[in-house]
Write a protein that holds these residues in place. Structure first.
Motif, PDB file in Angstrom:
ATOM      1  N   VAL A 101      -7.353  12.371  -7.446  1.00 57.00           N
ATOM      2  CA  VAL A 101      -6.788  11.611  -6.317  1.00 57.00           C
ATOM      3  C   VAL A 101      -7.644  10.384  -6.026  1.00 57.00           C
ATOM      4  CG1 VAL A 101      -6.458  11.677  -3.801  1.00 57.00           C
ATOM      5  CG2 VAL A 101      -5.586  13.551  -5.240  1.00 57.00           C
ATOM      6  N   ARG A 102      -8.947  10.587  -5.982  1.00 58.74           N
ATOM      7  CA  ARG A 102      -9.857   9.458  -5.700  1.00 58.74           C
ATOM      8  C   ARG A 102      -9.747   8.393  -6.792  1.00 58.74           C
ATOM      9  NH1 ARG A 102     -15.388   8.678  -6.974  1.00 58.74           N
ATOM     10  NH2 ARG A 102     -16.343   7.054  -5.643  1.00 58.74           N
ATOM     11  N   ALA A 103      -9.655   8.834  -8.046  1.00 57.12           N
ATOM     12  CA  ALA A 103      -9.535   7.870  -9.154  1.00 57.12           C
ATOM     13  C   ALA A 103      -8.222   7.092  -9.039  1.00 57.12           C
ATOM     14  CB  ALA A 103      -9.590   8.602 -10.488  1.00 57.12           C
ATOM     15  N   ALA A 104      -7.156   7.813  -8.710  1.00 58.46           N
ATOM     16  CA  ALA A 104      -5.833   7.179  -8.645  1.00 58.46           C
ATOM     17  C   ALA A 104      -5.740   6.165  -7.518  1.00 58.46           C
ATOM     18  CB  ALA A 104      -4.761   8.254  -8.475  1.00 58.46           C
ATOM     19  N   LEU A 105      -6.374   6.489  -6.385  1.00 55.96           N
ATOM     20  CA  LEU A 105      -6.188   5.672  -5.187  1.00 55.96           C
ATOM     21  C   LEU A 105      -7.338   4.722  -4.885  1.00 55.96           C
ATOM     22  CD1 LEU A 105      -4.567   8.335  -2.807  1.00 55.96           C
ATOM     23  CD2 LEU A 105      -3.468   6.276  -3.736  1.00 55.96           C
ATOM     24  N   MET A 139       0.841  -1.200   0.000  1.00 52.39           N
ATOM     25  CA  MET A 139       0.000   0.000   0.000  1.00 52.39           C
ATOM     26  C   MET A 139       0.883   1.260   0.000  1.00 52.39           C
ATOM     27  SD  MET A 139      -3.173  -0.587  -0.046  1.00 52.39           S
ATOM     28  CE  MET A 139      -3.972   0.878   0.616  1.00 52.39           C
ATOM     29  N   PRO A 140       0.496   2.284  -0.777  1.00 48.62           N
ATOM     30  CA  PRO A 140       1.294   3.523  -0.727  1.00 48.62           C
ATOM     31  C   PRO A 140       1.067   4.248   0.593  1.00 48.62           C
ATOM     32  CG  PRO A 140      -0.670   3.841  -2.069  1.00 48.62           C
ATOM     33  CD  PRO A 140      -0.645   2.372  -1.697  1.00 48.62           C
ATOM     34  N   LEU A 141       2.080   5.019   1.021  1.00 48.44           N
ATOM     35  CA  LEU A 141       1.893   5.926   2.167  1.00 48.44           C
ATOM     36  C   LEU A 141       1.096   7.128   1.686  1.00 48.44           C
ATOM     37  CD1 LEU A 141       2.960   6.909   5.099  1.00 48.44           C
ATOM     38  CD2 LEU A 141       4.557   8.289   3.733  1.00 48.44           C
ATOM     39  N   VAL A 142       0.098   7.527   2.449  1.00 46.47           N
ATOM     40  CA  VAL A 142      -0.675   8.728   2.099  1.00 46.47           C
ATOM     41  C   VAL A 142      -0.598   9.700   3.271  1.00 46.47           C
ATOM     42  CG1 VAL A 142      -2.942   9.661   1.512  1.00 46.47           C
ATOM     43  CG2 VAL A 142      -2.248   7.412   0.615  1.00 46.47           C
ATOM     44  N   LEU A 177      -1.208   3.835 -12.741  1.00 44.70           N
ATOM     45  CA  LEU A 177       0.049   3.108 -13.026  1.00 44.70           C
ATOM     46  C   LEU A 177       0.825   2.876 -11.735  1.00 44.70           C
ATOM     47  CD1 LEU A 177       1.390   5.092 -16.130  1.00 44.70           C
ATOM     48  CD2 LEU A 177       0.919   2.621 -16.107  1.00 44.70           C
ATOM     49  N   LEU A 178       0.707   3.838 -10.801  1.00 44.12           N
ATOM     50  CA  LEU A 178       1.509   3.790  -9.577  1.00 44.12           C
ATOM     51  C   LEU A 178       1.145   2.606  -8.696  1.00 44.12           C
ATOM     52  CD1 LEU A 178       1.450   7.600  -8.833  1.00 44.12           C
ATOM     53  CD2 LEU A 178       3.373   6.289  -9.743  1.00 44.12           C
ATOM     54  N   ARG A 179       0.002   2.001  -8.948  1.00 43.11           N
ATOM     55  CA  ARG A 179      -0.381   0.831  -8.150  1.00 43.11           C
ATOM     56  C   ARG A 179       0.667  -0.277  -8.306  1.00 43.11           C
ATOM     57  NH1 ARG A 179      -7.036   0.922  -9.112  1.00 43.11           N
ATOM     58  NH2 ARG A 179      -7.293   2.914  -8.029  1.00 43.11           N
ATOM     59  N   ARG A 182     -12.286  14.046  -1.597  1.00 43.46           N
ATOM     60  CA  ARG A 182     -13.242  13.111  -2.205  1.00 43.46           C
ATOM     61  C   ARG A 182     -12.897  11.649  -1.873  1.00 43.46           C
ATOM     62  NH1 ARG A 182     -14.952  16.105  -6.787  1.00 43.46           N
ATOM     63  NH2 ARG A 182     -15.838  18.023  -5.860  1.00 43.46           N
ATOM     64  N   ARG A 183     -11.903  11.440  -1.027  1.00 46.34           N
ATOM     65  CA  ARG A 183     -11.543  10.066  -0.701  1.00 46.34           C
ATOM     66  C   ARG A 183     -12.516   9.530   0.343  1.00 46.34           C
ATOM     67  NH1 ARG A 183      -6.264   8.033   0.802  1.00 46.34           N
ATOM     68  NH2 ARG A 183      -7.134   6.239  -0.322  1.00 46.34           N
TER      69      ARG A 183
END
Ligand code: 6PG
Length: 256
Positions: free
Chosen positions: A213-217, A1-4, A230-232, A249-250
């Motif tokens: 951001v919501r779409a990416a994560l 999981m990425p750090l947020v 892609l970053l996943r 929006r998360r």
């Protein structure tokens, strides 16, 4: 999981990003003797670069600039003195304010009339620069990225041939792409070159980025529509630093 990491506002995002970048650079120098840092363009990182160069803040003095090499993740197809130049922005905010040797600042020769030739040049220059820094391959130590409102990263835009496989061969690290919305050519690292980095730092601020951001994560995989997904593939090598407006929006973090 990425750090947020979510911070109150854009200034707090910039300060935390400066801290993280400096720490990653220190770690790279401790491990390899040098730090290979790939900068992002756009508006958001400008404050980060100013803080990294600011003599009144801790980060400038902590950094052994003589051991740092700077590169760019993408560049507009303009000369370095053009107001749209990512190199030009970084020069004013950072490069011209710190004691980094000029030979260690590796800009894209985007003034070349042919964007494809400029991309090919940069691809070759990456290999030479990494070898000169004593590194095999082209794995950056630190990759800085911003996020477009359409969830693009670098100059990898929704529908890009770099995402559909129609553009670029597997060994290509740099490509020239036509950015239709901008009506201009861009030179960009390819997904492979971006994702190969040891650490990827996403720097995002503002309510306009909240959907991206919501779409990416959080949205299901649809990378051609949302390139930041892609970053996943880079998973825990990615850290997102954003302000509350960009995070708005998360889904609320699950209550402990
Ligand atoms: C560029 C960047 C691009 C940028 C995003 C966000 O050349 O513009 O590389 O990917 O990071 O478009 O830009 P802002 O920070 O200006 O919102």
């Amino acid at each position: 999981m990425p750090l947020v990491a979510v911070r109150a506002d854009e200034e707090a995002v910039a300060a935390f990003a400066a801290e993280r970048i400096t720490t990653l650079v220190e770690q790279a120098i401790a491990a390899h003797g040098t730090a290979l840092v790939c900068l992002t363009g756009g508006r958001t990182p400008q404050r980060v670069y100013e803080l990294l160069a600011d003599r009144r803040r801790p980060w400038r003095m902590r950094t052994e600039w003589e051991r740092v090499h700077l590169f760019w993740g993408d560049e507009r197809h303009v000369p370095p003195d053009h107001p749209d130049s990512n190199f030009g922005m970084a020069s004013r905010a950072l490069v011209g304010r710190v004691p980094i040797p000029a030979a260690q600042v590796h800009r894209v020769r985007a003034e070349r009339p042919d964007a494809t030739a400029a991309a090919r040049d940069y691809d070759a220059a990456l290999g030479r620069s990494f070898a000169a820094a004593g590194r095999a391959g082209t794995t950056f130590d630190v990759m800085l990225l911003g996020l477009g409102e359409d969830a693009h990263i670098a100059s990898i835009f929704p529908g890009s041939g770099l995402l559909t496989g129609e553009l670029g061969d597997p060994d290509q690290r740099v490509a020239a792409v036509w950015a239709a919305r901008q009506g201009a050519w861009r030179i960009t690292l390819t997904p492979r070159a971006l994702l190969d980095a040891r650490a990827i730092v996403m720097i995002v601020a503002g309510a306009a980025k909240a959907d991206a951001v919501r779409a990416a994560l959080d949205l299901s995989d649809e990378v051609t529509r949302w390139p930041a997904q892609l970053l996943r593939a880079a998973d825990d090598r990615v850290e997102w630093i954003m302000d509350a407006a960009a995070a708005a929006r998360r889904p609320a973090a699950p209550r402990a």
